[in-house]
Design a protein around this motif. Structure first.
Motif, PDB file in Angstrom:
ATOM      1  N   LEU B   8      40.885  27.243  12.910  1.00 42.53           N
ATOM      2  CA  LEU B   8      40.578  25.825  13.029  1.00 42.53           C
ATOM      3  C   LEU B   8      40.657  25.199  11.646  1.00 42.53           C
ATOM      4  O   LEU B   8      39.865  25.547  10.760  1.00 42.53           O
ATOM      5  N   ASN B   9      41.600  24.337  11.442  1.00 41.08           N
ATOM      6  CA  ASN B   9      41.789  23.714  10.126  1.00 41.08           C
ATOM      7  C   ASN B   9      41.840  24.759   9.017  1.00 41.08           C
ATOM      8  O   ASN B   9      41.272  24.578   7.943  1.00 41.08           O
ATOM      9  N   ALA B  24      34.752  24.545  20.850  1.00 37.55           N
ATOM     10  CA  ALA B  24      35.059  25.396  19.702  1.00 37.55           C
ATOM     11  C   ALA B  24      34.927  24.610  18.402  1.00 37.55           C
ATOM     12  O   ALA B  24      34.350  25.083  17.415  1.00 37.55           O
ATOM     13  N   CYS B  25      35.461  23.381  18.412  1.00 38.49           N
ATOM     14  CA  CYS B  25      35.389  22.560  17.201  1.00 38.49           C
ATOM     15  C   CYS B  25      33.951  22.255  16.849  1.00 38.49           C
ATOM     16  O   CYS B  25      33.527  22.363  15.689  1.00 38.49           O
ATOM     17  N   ARG B  26      33.191  21.849  17.859  1.00 35.81           N
ATOM     18  CA  ARG B  26      31.817  21.445  17.570  1.00 35.81           C
ATOM     19  C   ARG B  26      30.985  22.651  17.134  1.00 35.81           C
ATOM     20  O   ARG B  26      30.133  22.516  16.261  1.00 35.81           O
ATOM     21  N   ALA B  27      31.266  23.815  17.739  1.00 37.10           N
ATOM     22  CA  ALA B  27      30.534  25.012  17.323  1.00 37.10           C
ATOM     23  C   ALA B  27      30.829  25.342  15.868  1.00 37.10           C
ATOM     24  O   ALA B  27      29.987  25.879  15.152  1.00 37.10           O
ATOM     25  N   ARG B  48      41.524  10.033  24.929  1.00 36.51           N
ATOM     26  CA  ARG B  48      42.580  10.561  24.048  1.00 36.51           C
ATOM     27  C   ARG B  48      42.192  10.506  22.568  1.00 36.51           C
ATOM     28  O   ARG B  48      43.068  10.451  21.711  1.00 36.51           O
ATOM     29  N   LEU B  49      40.901  10.500  22.259  1.00 42.09           N
ATOM     30  CA  LEU B  49      40.491  10.484  20.854  1.00 42.09           C
ATOM     31  C   LEU B  49      40.287  11.890  20.306  1.00 42.09           C
ATOM     32  O   LEU B  49      40.381  12.101  19.097  1.00 42.09           O
ATOM     33  N   CYS B  50      40.027  12.854  21.172  1.00 43.43           N
ATOM     34  CA  CYS B  50      39.742  14.209  20.696  1.00 43.43           C
ATOM     35  C   CYS B  50      41.023  15.019  20.567  1.00 43.43           C
ATOM     36  O   CYS B  50      40.983  16.248  20.592  1.00 43.43           O
ATOM     37  N   LEU B  51      42.154  14.348  20.440  1.00 41.29           N
ATOM     38  CA  LEU B  51      43.425  15.067  20.359  1.00 41.29           C
ATOM     39  C   LEU B  51      43.452  15.974  19.131  1.00 41.29           C
ATOM     40  O   LEU B  51      42.996  15.591  18.053  1.00 41.29           O
ATOM     41  N   VAL B  52      43.991  17.166  19.342  1.00 42.16           N
ATOM     42  CA  VAL B  52      44.184  18.104  18.237  1.00 42.16           C
ATOM     43  C   VAL B  52      45.615  18.621  18.301  1.00 42.16           C
ATOM     44  O   VAL B  52      46.267  18.528  19.338  1.00 42.16           O
ATOM     45  N   GLY B  71      43.964  33.399  19.232  1.00 33.94           N
ATOM     46  CA  GLY B  71      45.023  33.246  18.251  1.00 33.94           C
ATOM     47  C   GLY B  71      45.532  31.832  18.057  1.00 33.94           C
ATOM     48  O   GLY B  71      46.457  31.599  17.279  1.00 33.94           O
ATOM     49  N   MET B  72      44.944  30.866  18.763  1.00 35.94           N
ATOM     50  CA  MET B  72      45.402  29.481  18.597  1.00 35.94           C
ATOM     51  C   MET B  72      45.212  29.027  17.153  1.00 35.94           C
ATOM     52  O   MET B  72      44.216  29.360  16.505  1.00 35.94           O
ATOM     53  N   VAL B  73      46.166  28.256  16.672  1.00 35.24           N
ATOM     54  CA  VAL B  73      46.040  27.649  15.346  1.00 35.24           C
ATOM     55  C   VAL B  73      45.941  26.139  15.553  1.00 35.24           C
ATOM     56  O   VAL B  73      46.894  25.500  15.993  1.00 35.24           O
ATOM     57  N   ILE B  74      44.763  25.622  15.264  1.00 37.44           N
ATOM     58  CA  ILE B  74      44.442  24.239  15.613  1.00 37.44           C
ATOM     59  C   ILE B  74      44.216  23.420  14.347  1.00 37.44           C
ATOM     60  O   ILE B  74      43.564  23.881  13.405  1.00 37.44           O
ATOM     61  N   ARG B  75      44.735  22.210  14.338  1.00 38.00           N
ATOM     62  CA  ARG B  75      44.411  21.261  13.272  1.00 38.00           C
ATOM     63  C   ARG B  75      43.838  20.014  13.917  1.00 38.00           C
ATOM     64  O   ARG B  75      44.327  19.546  14.943  1.00 38.00           O
ATOM     65  N   THR B  76      42.801  19.502  13.305  1.00 38.72           N
ATOM     66  CA  THR B  76      42.124  18.350  13.918  1.00 38.72           C
ATOM     67  C   THR B  76      42.251  17.082  13.085  1.00 38.72           C
ATOM     68  O   THR B  76      41.805  16.032  13.514  1.00 38.72           O
ATOM     69  N   ASP B  77      42.834  17.194  11.921  1.00 35.80           N
ATOM     70  CA  ASP B  77      42.723  16.037  11.018  1.00 35.80           C
ATOM     71  C   ASP B  77      44.035  15.786  10.280  1.00 35.80           C
ATOM     72  O   ASP B  77      44.035  15.504   9.089  1.00 35.80           O
ATOM     73  N   THR B  78      45.149  15.854  10.972  1.00 35.86           N
ATOM     74  CA  THR B  78      46.420  15.577  10.315  1.00 35.86           C
ATOM     75  C   THR B  78      46.615  14.059  10.195  1.00 35.86           C
ATOM     76  O   THR B  78      45.952  13.289  10.888  1.00 35.86           O
ATOM     77  N   PRO B  79      47.496  13.626   9.313  1.00 35.65           N
ATOM     78  CA  PRO B  79      47.729  12.179   9.185  1.00 35.65           C
ATOM     79  C   PRO B  79      48.138  11.537  10.508  1.00 35.65           C
ATOM     80  O   PRO B  79      47.690  10.432  10.822  1.00 35.65           O
ATOM     81  N   ALA B  80      48.978  12.235  11.298  1.00 30.46           N
ATOM     82  CA  ALA B  80      49.402  11.645  12.580  1.00 30.46           C
ATOM     83  C   ALA B  80      48.218  11.472  13.513  1.00 30.46           C
ATOM     84  O   ALA B  80      48.070  10.438  14.171  1.00 30.46           O
ATOM     85  N   LEU B  81      47.349  12.491  13.567  1.00 27.16           N
ATOM     86  CA  LEU B  81      46.176  12.383  14.441  1.00 27.16           C
ATOM     87  C   LEU B  81      45.265  11.256  13.992  1.00 27.16           C
ATOM     88  O   LEU B  81      44.740  10.502  14.807  1.00 27.16           O
ATOM     89  N   ARG B  82      45.076  11.156  12.659  1.00 27.61           N
ATOM     90  CA  ARG B  82      44.214  10.071  12.147  1.00 27.61           C
ATOM     91  C   ARG B  82      44.776   8.712  12.538  1.00 27.61           C
ATOM     92  O   ARG B  82      44.055   7.818  12.976  1.00 27.61           O
ATOM     93  N   LEU B  83      46.092   8.573  12.396  1.00 23.60           N
ATOM     94  CA  LEU B  83      46.743   7.300  12.737  1.00 23.60           C
ATOM     95  C   LEU B  83      46.579   6.990  14.223  1.00 23.60           C
ATOM     96  O   LEU B  83      46.215   5.878  14.608  1.00 23.60           O
TER      97      LEU B  83
END
Lengths: 655, 244
Positions: B8-9, B24-27, B48-52, B71-83
């Motif tokens: 995660l990130n 998972a993110c909140r934990a 659609r705000l919790c998109l990762v 094994g998932m590789v998750i990002r929560t805060d990319t520039p596209a997601l922020r936009l």
């Protein structure tokens, strides 16, 4: 299980090879198109006039059969009547009612007798040219698809490679047939590429079979493959044939059908469901309607075979409410099957207890999305839900559910009859088989065409469709409806495959093909489709519900010539956001018409942003897509909303 | 209980199998903005705000409705997601009539909180100013459609926790609205038990106590989770050791 010879031979032909003899009926018959388009053009009245003319001529069913059939393809020239006789088949379109008796006379007597013996009865018919016009399909000396249009210019000048040579031989010197045969202006050339280049698989019985008659369908081979499957083939063997055929979902996504069937079949043991998706809602799309109105038993057979292949005992056909004729015919077809005791006893001689039922939608475009469709069948509000779980895992009533488009299922009987390899050989890698397209818009020949996958778009639009009315150049072709995009003229040589269309920013989609002439304004077209999505959004997820509204408002500014360059940037940003973040396919693809026209026709958008520019009207183009582009019955079902009243003041824009 | 590991990130995280990506993110202490999600109610994935972003997937996933996998590789805060998140919040503000200064929920509003979290100080999209009514027919509560963001938390709370199913959604697209009963005035719906769980579930000031004044809204957002836990896990607070 062997097939009747007539049915197997017919596989590829649009017209019966030896007309009228296939089912042992009378040797002369008239087939009157009784599908929606021809009905709207007066097909019922024409058929009644023909029946009256036959009676008046003292003839009976034995001398001349007059039959209601499904689609004869060239919908724009309806009402269509095909005649089968010893000399082959002929086709007339748009025949006025007063000419019904002449048509009966011509068909019954044949042209030679008509000229020599009975000319007085069909006066005024002077001249000697009629006898030269033997009823041979394709022998007509007429430019274009319409017989007797010598005085008119060919529909497309210069822009149609190959079309000129396909228009048939030149008129014989000295003859002026259009002056002598009152039917000739309505005669259509069956050897025209519009007919000649068609490869009928899904539509192989369309126009040949009476859609209301189970006996006629059975005589032409319906349910033979179902019987073969249930009696001889294990479900896995059926799926193997479908896998080998390379058939992909004809609803637009192009998912491999065999893989989908396997996914459902290989779920843990338990009940399964099969569903036929007949919620064809794209403006300009009428392929499924053609199948349903012309050959409803074909869909039922395909669905029943699918049920056998995934071991389901219940199936549902979901039809949109805007297709009343298709609903009526499918309902009757189901009743006919029920009246014979159901699919198992009637067609397979077994006690296989498959039950199929019909569900009619309530007018929501989004119910063509599979998860929304399932909700609608279950009686809930038709809104999509996130996938996974996919319907193949958890669908109708929580059980594994196979959902296929009508056209996909309608291809199944032919695939089983001829074999998977045969079907795979029809198309081009990686897209097998044939695809039905509905050709409409500014095109000369409006109608339904079925061509092998991979056929160049130009062949369909210019060679078969004869380009834009009035000989004008094609500007673009809109494919895939509100989820698709516009293919500009310079890309018309692109093969019709899922991948090639996607590479151009459009989609192959379900098969709707709207030809656009030079008068079409691309921003206005994008505005039309965005408004469609605004109206048809279910409202569940934010980007589709609120984003499409803002996109439509921005496009309003472009169309009105009030846009600024910053508006274009905002359009692109928001379109990317709606595309990336929407919950279902409707929202994810809603920006496609906008993005593809921005990509290929950006100059039109930029012209609308110029200071003092009067918008799209400034360069002499229409403000909206021309009315013939979208027949009324393809408009979104919902009433006009009041978004206009909610238009915010222009001054509220932020810097 | 089996455990899954995901990235995660950039940091490895272990979560129980069956967790959603949001859990998972909140934990892991990664906060994702949400509006339609409320612990204790079924997820719908509508705001659609919790998109990762999931590595290898072309399309962002709504974390609330996506199950974590090994094994998932998750990002929560990319520039596209922020936009996209910021645009989403702008769209929420532009589609309704959100006037914080006179709203009962001012200061206790999740839409406000999300706007702060994503850094939205103004909307680049013009406000739609829709004409929306207020339903003040219920003796205890009121519904102001102007503040409704169609998260359907009220609907699910009433259906899943109270079992009354008073609420539903009517119409389509931008015309969607919450309706009580058979599109009746709320006060006339006999199925309503006046339990107030819809009011507690509402993220904005759309549902409120009649006597609330601007900024006076009291919320018990944890009640849905508490009730769900009580019903499903029989974890009543006044039973067993500890007690209330």
């Amino acid at each position: 299980m062997t097939m009747p010879a007539a049915a197997t031979e017919r596989g590829a032909a649009l017209w019966p090879p030896e007309a009228g003899t296939a089912s042992g009926g009378p040797t002369r018959r008239l087939r009157c198109c009784d599908a929606s388009a021809c009905r709207n053009a007066g097909g019922i009245a024409l058929r009644q006039a023909l029946l009256a003319a036959r009676t008046a001529a003292g003839l009976g069913e034995g001398a001349l059969a007059i039959q209601a059939v499904g689609c004869l393809r060239l919908c724009g020239r309806g009402p269509l009547v095909a005649a089968d006789g010893p000399g082959g088949s002929r086709l007339w379109g748009g025949l006025p009612l007063p000419l019904a008796d002449q048509l009966v006379a011509v068909v019954v007597m044949g042209a030679a007798e008509l000229h020599s013996g009975s000319a007085a009865a069909i006066a005024p018919l002077p001249g000697s040219a009629v006898s030269a016009r033997q009823p041979q399909p394709g022998q007509g000396p007429w430019p274009g698809i319409v017989a007797g249009s010598e005085s008119e210019p060919a529909p497309v000048q210069g822009a149609v490679p190959g079309a000129g040579s396909a228009l048939g031989p030149e008129p014989e010197p000295g003859s002026s047939p259009s002056l002598v045969d009152p039917l000739s202006p309505y005669r259509l050339d069956l050897n025209h590429p519009f007919f000649r280049l068609q490869k009928s698989v899904v539509l192989e019985r369309c126009g040949l079979v009476d859609p209301d008659s189970l006996d006629d369908a059975l005589a032409q081979g319906a349910y033979a493959q179902l019987r073969r499957c249930v009696r001889q083939l294990a479900p896995e063997a059926v799926r193997a044939v479908v896998r080998r055929s390379g058939l992909r979902g004809r609803g637009g996504a192009g998912y491999p059908t065999g893989l989908k069937w396997d996914t459902v079949a290989l779920q843990p043991a338990g009940p399964r469901q099969v569903v036929a998706n007949g919620d064809e809602g794209d403006p300009g799309a009428f392929m499924d309607r053609t199948v349903l109105e012309s050959d409803p038993h074909r869909l039922l057979e395909g669905l029943a075979i699918a049920a056998w292949a995934v071991e389901a005992l219940h199936g549902t056909v979901y039809l949109r409410a805007e297709y009343p004729l298709a609903i009526a015919r499918l309902r009757r077809a189901l009743e006919q099957v029920e009246a014979r005791g159901g699919f198992g006893p009637a067609f397979t001689g077994t006690s296989w207890p498959l039950r199929l039922e019909l569900r009619v939608g309530a007018g929501a475009y989004v119910c063509g999305e599979e998860t929304a469709l399932l909700q609608s069948i279950e009686g809930r509000r038709g809104t999509p839900r996130p996938r996974p779980p996919y319907p193949a895992q958890r669908g109708l009533g929580g059980v594994p559910t196979l959902i296929n488009n009508v056209e996909t299922l309608a291809a199944i009987p032919a695939i089983l009859r001829e074999g998977g390899e045969w079907y795979a050989g029809l198309g081009s890698t990686p897209c097998a088989g044939t695809k039905v397209f509905s050709l409409s818009g500014a095109v000369v020949n409006t109608g339904v065409v079925e061509v092998p996958m991979g056929t160049p778009l130009r062949t369909v639009v210019e060679t078969m469709g004869c380009g834009v009315v009035g000989g004008l150049p094609v500007k673009a072709v809109q494919t895939g409806g509100p989820s698709g995009g516009c293919i500009p003229e310079r890309h018309l040589d692109t093969p019709l495959t899922y991948e090639a269309m996607a590479a151009l920013g459009s989609i192959l989609g379900s098969g709707g093909m709207v030809v656009l002439g030079p008068a079409t304004s691309m921003p206005a077209l994008a505005r039309f489709f965005m408004e469609f999505c605004v109206q048809e959004s279910c409202g569940k997820c934010l980007p589709c519900r609120a984003g499409t509204v803002q996109l439509a408002a921005l496009l309003d500014r472009v169309v009105a010539g009030r846009a600024e360059v910053a508006d274009l940037e905002r359009l692109e940003e928001l379109a990317a956001m709606v595309k990336a973040t929407s919950l279902c396919g409707l929202g994810q693809s809603a920006p496609n018409p906008l993005l593809s026209t921005l990509r290929h026709f950006r100059a039109e958008y930029e012209a609308a942003c110029e200071p003092g520019g009067a918008g799209v009207g400034a360069h002499g183009v229409a403000q909206t897509p021309s009315p013939p582009t979208f027949p009324p019955h393809h408009q979104p079902a919902s009433p006009q909303d009041e978004t206009g009243a909610q238009e915010p003041p222009a001054a509220r824009r932020e810097p | 209980m089996s455990v899954l590991t995901l990235t995660l990130n950039g940091s490895p995280v272990a979560v129980p199998a069956g967790s959603s990506l949001l859990e998972a993110c909140r934990a892991a202490g990664v906060d994702l903005p949400t509006l339609c999600h409320l612990e204790g109610l079924s997820p719908v994935g509508a705001c659609r705000l919790c998109l990762v972003e999931l590595e290898g997937s072309g399309r962002p996933l709504a974390a609330c409705v996506s199950e974590a996998a090994e094994g998932m590789v998750i990002r929560t805060d990319t520039p596209a997601l922020r936009l996209h998140r910021r645009m989403g919040v702008e769209l929420f503000f532009a589609e309704g009539n959100h006037l914080c200064a006179i709203c009962v929920a001012n200061g206790a509003c999740e839409l406000q909180d999300v706007a702060v979290a994503v850094g939205m100080d103004h909307s680049r999209f013009p406000y739609r100013h829709p004409l929306r009514p207020v339903d003040a027919s219920h003796p205890l509560f009121s519904l102001d459609h102007n503040r409704c963001i169609l998260c359907t938390r009220c609907l699910r709370a009433c259906d899943e926790l109270e079992g009354a199913h008073v609420w539903d959604v009517a119409e389509r697209g931008s015309h969607c609205r919450i309706v009580a009963g058979l599109d009746q005035p709320w006060g006339e719906v006999e199925a309503c038990t006046s339990c107030g769980q819809c009011v507690d579930a509402c993220p904005t000031g759309a549902l409120f106590h009649r006597d609330d004044t601007p900024g006076a809204r009291r919320v018990q957002r944890g009640r849905a989770a508490l009730l769900q836990q009580a019903r499903q896990g029989h974890g009543w607070r006044n039973q067993g050791e500890g007690g209330p």
